[in-house]
Design a protein around this motif. Structure first.
Motif, mmCIF file in Angstrom:
data_model
loop_
_atom_site.group_PDB
_atom_site.id
_atom_site.type_symbol
_atom_site.label_atom_id
_atom_site.label_comp_id
_atom_site.label_asym_id
_atom_site.label_seq_id
_atom_site.Cartn_x
_atom_site.Cartn_y
_atom_site.Cartn_z
ATOM 1 N N GLY A 1 6.421 1.130 0.064
ATOM 2 C CA GLY A 1 5.441 0.350 0.801
ATOM 3 C C GLY A 1 5.063 -0.821 -0.093
ATOM 4 O O GLY A 1 4.789 -0.648 -1.282
ATOM 5 N N THR B 1 1.386 3.840 5.809
ATOM 6 C CA THR B 1 1.269 2.378 5.641
ATOM 7 C C THR B 1 1.002 1.703 6.983
ATOM 8 O O THR B 1 0.180 0.782 7.063
ATOM 9 C CB THR B 1 2.554 1.806 5.005
ATOM 10 N N GLU C 1 5.892 -1.092 5.217
ATOM 11 C CA GLU C 1 6.596 0.090 4.709
ATOM 12 C C GLU C 1 8.094 -0.160 4.715
ATOM 13 O O GLU C 1 8.673 -0.512 5.734
ATOM 14 C CB GLU C 1 6.253 1.319 5.575
ATOM 15 N N MET D 1 4.627 11.623 -7.717
ATOM 16 C CA MET D 1 4.407 10.617 -8.753
ATOM 17 C C MET D 1 3.446 11.161 -9.798
ATOM 18 O O MET D 1 2.294 11.476 -9.475
ATOM 19 C CB MET D 1 3.814 9.351 -8.121
ATOM 20 N N TYR E 1 -4.145 6.466 -3.152
ATOM 21 C CA TYR E 1 -4.894 5.761 -2.114
ATOM 22 C C TYR E 1 -6.351 6.208 -2.142
ATOM 23 O O TYR E 1 -6.633 7.387 -2.371
ATOM 24 C CB TYR E 1 -4.358 6.118 -0.718
ATOM 25 N N PHE F 1 4.470 -2.641 -5.288
ATOM 26 C CA PHE F 1 4.655 -1.490 -4.397
ATOM 27 C C PHE F 1 3.494 -0.513 -4.511
ATOM 28 O O PHE F 1 2.849 -0.400 -5.571
ATOM 29 C CB PHE F 1 5.990 -0.782 -4.660
ATOM 30 N N ILE F 2 3.226 0.169 -3.425
ATOM 31 C CA ILE F 2 2.189 1.204 -3.375
ATOM 32 C C ILE F 2 2.749 2.409 -4.134
ATOM 33 O O ILE F 2 3.817 2.930 -3.782
ATOM 34 C CB ILE F 2 1.873 1.575 -1.913
ATOM 35 N N ASN F 3 2.039 2.835 -5.205
ATOM 36 C CA ASN F 3 2.646 3.830 -6.095
ATOM 37 C C ASN F 3 2.263 5.280 -5.779
ATOM 38 O O ASN F 3 2.549 6.181 -6.551
ATOM 39 C CB ASN F 3 2.338 3.495 -7.558
ATOM 40 N N GLY F 4 1.596 5.493 -4.635
ATOM 41 C CA GLY F 4 1.313 6.872 -4.234
ATOM 42 C C GLY F 4 -0.117 7.324 -4.485
ATOM 43 O O GLY F 4 -0.407 8.521 -4.492
ATOM 44 N N GLN G 1 4.066 6.788 9.611
ATOM 45 C CA GLN G 1 3.874 6.234 8.266
ATOM 46 C C GLN G 1 2.404 5.947 7.999
ATOM 47 O O GLN G 1 1.720 5.329 8.822
ATOM 48 C CB GLN G 1 4.682 4.930 8.111
#
Ligand code: G1P
Length: 294
Positions: free
Chosen positions: A174, A235, A194, A136, A211, A206-209, A233
């Motif tokens: 996720g 997540t 997830e 991403m 953290y 959504f979790i965009n990558g 995972q």
């Protein structure tokens, strides 16, 4: 509140790039070029902009060229010196990480993102850290990780960047559940899942990558069972950590390009090229001509 500084970032770069064959047969997907820089450079730049001081790459078989990219290229630089190519020499020098600030470890078997992050446990040690998925790449005034660090400075704990997706596509990501607002750009996360089965997602965030995680995640990932796609995972590990720690979201509003997929990669190239004053005038006209003939 004084939070412990986020100094280290983990880049899981062991992925096989199967969505991008045959290009990724011999070249890691992270080394594919967006305009004139490899994808990984954009992600490292984002981390550096957010104050990251140590870059941890979790690599795998066939990814050695990523390590070479972050090293000097003696013969090339010698040749550039002999030819007085000073601008090129400066460009390479500026991109070189300071000695000792890039670490490489290997994920020998592709067991999933949770396992890849766990592989970095000894290098990260007992401090909060960032994870940036190199597929991403993002374009925004303020870098995504920088915005997350701002939320983290208020909340502490764990912070995920999220974006809204078409609800019909929620099963690809996720997904988080949305709680109380945190400042202008964030909210408390109430739930994480997830790749939810179609129609079961708690939201379209959504979790965009990106953290920010507390180091207690490593202990959890050590024994984390396989989840979606039969992979360990991240997540699922975060969901377990959420029983004892806070998770907040940073709502990222810039553009994100998934360079692990052909359409995202092509759009990234167009978008970043059109933003460049040296390239836009050269391609704007020809691009219009191509689209007008479709
Ligand atoms: C990973 C994460 C997922 C996240 C996604 C973003 O999935 O597991 O939670 O939404 O990245 O790209 P993957 O794309 O590896 O299947």
């Amino acid at each position: 509140m004084g939070q412990q500084k986020i100094r280290k970032a983990v880049f899981p770069v062991a992925g096989l790039g199967t969505r991008f064959l045959p290009a990724t047969k011999a070249v890691p997907k992270e080394m594919l070029t967006v305009v004139d820089k490899p994808v990984i450079q954009y992600v490292v730049d984002e981390a550096a902009e957010a104050g990251i001081e140590h870059f941890v790459f979790v690599t795998g078989r066939g990814k050695g060229v990523i390590e070479d990219y972050f090293d000097i290229q003696f013969e090339l630089e010698q040749m550039l010196r002999e030819r007085n190519k000073n601008a090129e020499l400066t460009l390479l020098a500026d991109l070189l990480p300071t000695a000792g600030t890039a670490s490489f470890t290997r994920q020998q078997v592709p067991l999933g993102l949770g396992h890849a992050v766990w592989c970095a446990r000894d290098i990260v040690g007992n401090e909060p850290f960032a994870v940036l998925l190199p597929d991403m790449i993002m374009s925004s005034e303020k870098s995504c990780l920088k915005g997350m660090v701002e939320v983290y400075d208020k909340t502490g704990g764990n912070v995920l960047a999220v974006e809204e997706c078409d609800p019909a596509l929620a099963h690809k990501y996720g997904i988080v559940g949305v709680g109380d607002k945190v400042g202008e750009e964030g909210f408390k996360i109430t739930q994480m899942i997830e790749k939810p089965a179609k129609g079961t997602a708690p939201s379209n965030f959504f979790i965009n990558g990106r953290y920010i995680l507390q180091p207690e995640i490593f202990k959890i990932l050590e024994t984390q069972e396989r989840g979606a796609g039969n992979e360990i995972q991240l997540t699922d590990g975060m969901l377990a950590l959420a029983k004892s720690q806070d998770f907040s979201a940073y709502h990222f509003k810039g553009e994100t390009y998934d360079c692990g997929a052909k359409d995202g990669f092509i759009l990234a190239n167009l978008a970043f090229a059109l933003k460049r004053d040296d390239i836009r005038p050269l391609i704007e006209g020809p691009l219009k001509a191509i689209t007008s003939k479709l």
